[in-house]
Motif scaffolding. Structure first.
Motif, PDB file in Angstrom:
ATOM      1  N   HIS A  47       0.795  -0.775   0.016  1.00  0.00           N
ATOM      2  CA  HIS A  47      -0.404   0.235   0.039  1.00  0.00           C
ATOM      3  C   HIS A  47       0.340   1.040   0.117  1.00  0.00           C
ATOM      4  CE1 HIS A  47      -3.379  -2.617  -0.050  1.00  0.00           C
ATOM      5  NE2 HIS A  47      -4.467  -1.014   0.257  1.00  0.00           N
ATOM      6  N   TYR A  48       1.860   1.340  -0.736  1.00  0.00           N
ATOM      7  CA  TYR A  48       2.307   2.197  -0.838  1.00  0.00           C
ATOM      8  C   TYR A  48       1.925   3.537  -1.805  1.00  0.00           C
ATOM      9  CZ  TYR A  48       6.130  -1.882  -1.511  1.00  0.00           C
ATOM     10  OH  TYR A  48       6.717  -2.281  -0.827  1.00  0.00           O
ATOM     11  N   HIS A  49       0.642   3.299  -1.590  1.00  0.00           N
ATOM     12  CA  HIS A  49       0.053   4.669  -2.360  1.00  0.00           C
ATOM     13  C   HIS A  49      -1.099   5.856  -1.574  1.00  0.00           C
ATOM     14  CE1 HIS A  49      -2.666   1.228  -2.219  1.00  0.00           C
ATOM     15  NE2 HIS A  49      -3.474   1.886  -2.152  1.00  0.00           N
ATOM     16  N   LEU A  50      -1.084   4.736   0.223  1.00  0.00           N
ATOM     17  CA  LEU A  50      -1.460   5.997   0.796  1.00  0.00           C
ATOM     18  C   LEU A  50      -0.924   6.458   1.491  1.00  0.00           C
ATOM     19  CD1 LEU A  50      -3.964   2.754   2.267  1.00  0.00           C
ATOM     20  CD2 LEU A  50      -4.060   4.639   0.209  1.00  0.00           C
ATOM     21  N   GLY A  51      -0.709   7.710   2.144  1.00  0.00           N
ATOM     22  CA  GLY A  51      -0.562   8.439   3.251  1.00  0.00           C
ATOM     23  C   GLY A  51      -0.090   7.910   4.966  1.00  0.00           C
ATOM     24  N   ASP A  52       0.618   8.268   5.327  1.00  0.00           N
ATOM     25  CA  ASP A  52       0.689   7.521   6.959  1.00  0.00           C
ATOM     26  C   ASP A  52      -0.203   6.971   7.761  1.00  0.00           C
ATOM     27  OD1 ASP A  52       3.391   6.932   6.096  1.00  0.00           O
ATOM     28  OD2 ASP A  52       4.240   8.791   7.271  1.00  0.00           O
ATOM     29  N   PRO A  53      -1.574   8.231   7.442  1.00  0.00           N
ATOM     30  CA  PRO A  53      -2.489   7.423   8.717  1.00  0.00           C
ATOM     31  C   PRO A  53      -3.436   6.790   8.101  1.00  0.00           C
ATOM     32  CG  PRO A  53      -1.674   9.856   8.594  1.00  0.00           C
ATOM     33  CD  PRO A  53      -1.085   9.143   7.332  1.00  0.00           C
ATOM     34  N   GLU A  54      -3.917   6.987   6.926  1.00  0.00           N
ATOM     35  CA  GLU A  54      -4.214   5.955   5.835  1.00  0.00           C
ATOM     36  C   GLU A  54      -3.402   4.522   6.010  1.00  0.00           C
ATOM     37  OE1 GLU A  54      -3.463   8.604   4.571  1.00  0.00           O
ATOM     38  OE2 GLU A  54      -5.440  10.425   5.162  1.00  0.00           O
ATOM     39  N   ARG A  55      -2.585   5.095   5.851  1.00  0.00           N
ATOM     40  CA  ARG A  55      -2.021   3.267   5.559  1.00  0.00           C
ATOM     41  C   ARG A  55      -1.946   2.741   6.631  1.00  0.00           C
ATOM     42  NH1 ARG A  55       4.345   1.751   5.153  1.00  0.00           N
ATOM     43  NH2 ARG A  55       3.854  -0.315   3.418  1.00  0.00           N
ATOM     44  N   TRP A  56      -1.931   3.212   7.921  1.00  0.00           N
ATOM     45  CA  TRP A  56      -2.064   2.576   9.718  1.00  0.00           C
ATOM     46  C   TRP A  56      -3.497   2.106   9.342  1.00  0.00           C
ATOM     47  CZ3 TRP A  56      -0.998  -0.647  13.105  1.00  0.00           C
ATOM     48  CH2 TRP A  56      -1.370  -0.265  14.393  1.00  0.00           C
ATOM     49  N   ALA A  57      -4.073   2.935   9.150  1.00  0.00           N
ATOM     50  CA  ALA A  57      -5.694   2.335   9.485  1.00  0.00           C
ATOM     51  C   ALA A  57      -6.421   1.008   8.937  1.00  0.00           C
ATOM     52  CB  ALA A  57      -7.029   3.851   8.906  1.00  0.00           C
ATOM     53  N   ARG A  58      -5.349   0.881   7.064  1.00  0.00           N
ATOM     54  CA  ARG A  58      -6.010   0.043   6.265  1.00  0.00           C
ATOM     55  C   ARG A  58      -4.885  -1.211   6.971  1.00  0.00           C
ATOM     56  NH1 ARG A  58      -9.322  -2.340   3.784  1.00  0.00           N
ATOM     57  NH2 ARG A  58      -8.889  -3.383   1.649  1.00  0.00           N
ATOM     58  N   PHE A  59      -4.315  -0.708   7.137  1.00  0.00           N
ATOM     59  CA  PHE A  59      -3.260  -2.453   7.618  1.00  0.00           C
ATOM     60  C   PHE A  59      -3.794  -3.094   8.846  1.00  0.00           C
ATOM     61  CE2 PHE A  59      -0.634  -4.161  11.033  1.00  0.00           C
ATOM     62  CZ  PHE A  59       0.607  -4.756  10.401  1.00  0.00           C
ATOM     63  N   ARG A  60      -4.761  -2.415   9.867  1.00  0.00           N
ATOM     64  CA  ARG A  60      -5.169  -2.727  11.206  1.00  0.00           C
ATOM     65  C   ARG A  60      -6.506  -3.347  10.658  1.00  0.00           C
ATOM     66  NH1 ARG A  60      -4.753   2.719  12.814  1.00  0.00           N
ATOM     67  NH2 ARG A  60      -6.759   3.365  13.146  1.00  0.00           N
ATOM     68  N   ALA A  61      -7.082  -3.197   9.726  1.00  0.00           N
ATOM     69  CA  ALA A  61      -8.420  -3.432   9.244  1.00  0.00           C
ATOM     70  C   ALA A  61      -8.356  -4.983   8.817  1.00  0.00           C
ATOM     71  CB  ALA A  61      -9.546  -2.528   8.651  1.00  0.00           C
ATOM     72  N   LEU A  62      -6.915  -4.662   7.843  1.00  0.00           N
ATOM     73  CA  LEU A  62      -6.891  -5.821   7.398  1.00  0.00           C
ATOM     74  C   LEU A  62      -6.268  -7.014   7.723  1.00  0.00           C
ATOM     75  CD1 LEU A  62      -5.466  -3.922   3.573  1.00  0.00           C
ATOM     76  CD2 LEU A  62      -7.685  -5.548   4.186  1.00  0.00           C
ATOM     77  N   ARG A  63      -5.061  -6.853   8.776  1.00  0.00           N
ATOM     78  CA  ARG A  63      -4.721  -7.639  10.472  1.00  0.00           C
ATOM     79  C   ARG A  63      -6.057  -8.283  10.919  1.00  0.00           C
ATOM     80  NH1 ARG A  63      -1.152  -4.702  15.038  1.00  0.00           N
ATOM     81  NH2 ARG A  63      -2.942  -4.055  15.077  1.00  0.00           N
ATOM     82  N   ARG A  64      -6.786  -7.423  11.163  1.00  0.00           N
ATOM     83  CA  ARG A  64      -7.951  -8.099  11.884  1.00  0.00           C
ATOM     84  C   ARG A  64      -8.890  -9.622  11.120  1.00  0.00           C
ATOM     85  NH1 ARG A  64      -8.816  -3.100  13.447  1.00  0.00           N
ATOM     86  NH2 ARG A  64     -10.580  -2.532  12.093  1.00  0.00           N
ATOM     87  N   ILE A  65      -8.568  -9.698   9.953  1.00  0.00           N
ATOM     88  CA  ILE A  65      -8.977 -10.371   8.728  1.00  0.00           C
ATOM     89  C   ILE A  65      -8.008 -11.751   8.916  1.00  0.00           C
ATOM     90  CG2 ILE A  65      -9.774 -10.569   6.923  1.00  0.00           C
ATOM     91  CD1 ILE A  65     -10.530  -8.341   6.513  1.00  0.00           C
ATOM     92  N   ALA A  66      -6.512 -10.785   8.798  1.00  0.00           N
ATOM     93  CA  ALA A  66      -5.848 -11.673   8.595  1.00  0.00           C
ATOM     94  C   ALA A  66      -5.363 -12.780   9.559  1.00  0.00           C
ATOM     95  CB  ALA A  66      -4.555 -10.534   7.943  1.00  0.00           C
ATOM     96  N   ARG A  67      -5.708 -11.752  10.654  1.00  0.00           N
ATOM     97  CA  ARG A  67      -5.509 -12.936  12.173  1.00  0.00           C
ATOM     98  C   ARG A  67      -6.732 -13.969  12.372  1.00  0.00           C
ATOM     99  NH1 ARG A  67      -0.536 -11.554  11.709  1.00  0.00           N
ATOM    100  NH2 ARG A  67       0.079 -10.230  13.382  1.00  0.00           N
ATOM    101  N   THR A  68      -7.921 -13.587  12.161  1.00  0.00           N
ATOM    102  CA  THR A  68      -8.769 -14.711  12.268  1.00  0.00           C
ATOM    103  C   THR A  68      -8.682 -15.631  11.269  1.00  0.00           C
ATOM    104  OG1 THR A  68     -10.057 -13.535  10.377  1.00  0.00           O
ATOM    105  CG2 THR A  68     -10.109 -13.073  12.594  1.00  0.00           C
ATOM    106  N   MET A  69      -7.565 -15.827  10.264  1.00  0.00           N
ATOM    107  CA  MET A  69      -7.235 -16.428   9.405  1.00  0.00           C
ATOM    108  C   MET A  69      -6.232 -17.297   9.223  1.00  0.00           C
ATOM    109  SD  MET A  69     -10.377 -17.057   7.442  1.00  0.00           S
ATOM    110  CE  MET A  69      -9.341 -18.134   6.267  1.00  0.00           C
ATOM    111  N   ASP A  70      -5.325 -16.730  10.278  1.00  0.00           N
ATOM    112  CA  ASP A  70      -3.996 -17.693  10.783  1.00  0.00           C
ATOM    113  C   ASP A  70      -3.297 -17.586   9.411  1.00  0.00           C
ATOM    114  OD1 ASP A  70      -4.753 -18.969  13.047  1.00  0.00           O
ATOM    115  OD2 ASP A  70      -5.579 -20.532  12.077  1.00  0.00           O
ATOM    116  N   HIS A  71      -3.213 -16.054   8.948  1.00  0.00           N
ATOM    117  CA  HIS A  71      -2.541 -15.704   7.839  1.00  0.00           C
ATOM    118  C   HIS A  71      -1.059 -15.193   8.354  1.00  0.00           C
ATOM    119  CE1 HIS A  71      -5.128 -16.881   4.859  1.00  0.00           C
ATOM    120  NE2 HIS A  71      -5.605 -15.297   4.808  1.00  0.00           N
ATOM    121  N   TRP A  72       0.337 -15.147   7.797  1.00  0.00           N
ATOM    122  CA  TRP A  72       1.205 -14.328   8.681  1.00  0.00           C
ATOM    123  C   TRP A  72       1.147 -12.875   7.425  1.00  0.00           C
ATOM    124  CZ3 TRP A  72       6.561 -17.400   7.682  1.00  0.00           C
ATOM    125  CH2 TRP A  72       6.649 -18.485   8.542  1.00  0.00           C
TER     126      TRP A  72
END
Length: 186
Positions: A47-72
């Protein structure tokens, strides 16, 4: 620290076969794509296209899904940021990786022999070698093809993940155990 290092080593021993990379092109479908991946797959958040605050927020949202699926979940950024954000590791050019003292999984990008040698010297845990095949992101650029891909992969001292033009059909054609995609898994 010793506990986190042993967790990273245990995870490394079961390095995922399948990896999804984020990109501006696949952002709208990432939630669905993460849920469709086999449990325990890998996800590289760029997600190089996002600024820092948006990149961090998008990371957190996707991390929640990744963790429920046991993804690295690896981050294309510094080791410091990866630790702060709670990523499992980092992804980037071999020269950007830290010496192997880090508890983070480190996957290096490589396009040729020089970068493979750098990744070997830096002690990367794996390499994403590309482009295995022609890609939409770099139209007209030369690809490695199966023979050159295998020749280069033999020089890596760690697992190699095929990237570039990868999907189910090209993965079968390459007959390589680990592969990654942007469009091919989205």
């Amino acid at each position: 620290m010793a506990r986190r290092y042993s967790e990273a080593m245990r995870r490394f021993q079961s390095l995922p076969q399948l990896w999804l990379l984020s990109d501006e092109r696949n952002d709208a479908v990432l939630e669905e794509a993460l849920r469709r991946l086999p449990r325990g797959s890998g996800f590289v958040y760029r997600h190089y296209h996002l600024g820092d605050p948006e990149r961090w927020a998008r990371f957190r949202a996707l991390r929640r899904i990744a963790r429920t699926m046991d993804h690295w979940m690896l981050l294309a950024d510094s080791a410091l940021t990866a630790r702060e954000w709670g990523a499992d590791g980092i992804y980037g050019a071999p020269r950007s990786l830290y010496p192997r003292r880090s508890e983070l999984v480190q996957i290096a990008t490589a396009h040729g022999m020089d970068e493979i040698a750098q990744a070997n010297r830096h002690g990367a845990d794996a390499i994403m070698l590309s482009p295995a095949f022609a890609t939409r992101s770099h139209p007209g650029s030369p690809s490695l093809g199966p023979a050159r891909f295998r020749m280069l992969a033999r020089h890596a001292q760690m697992p190699v993940i095929a990237l570039g033009g990868m999907n189910d059909a090209t993965a079968q054609r390459l007959d390589w155990p680990r592969w990654a995609a942007i469009d091919g898994l989205s």
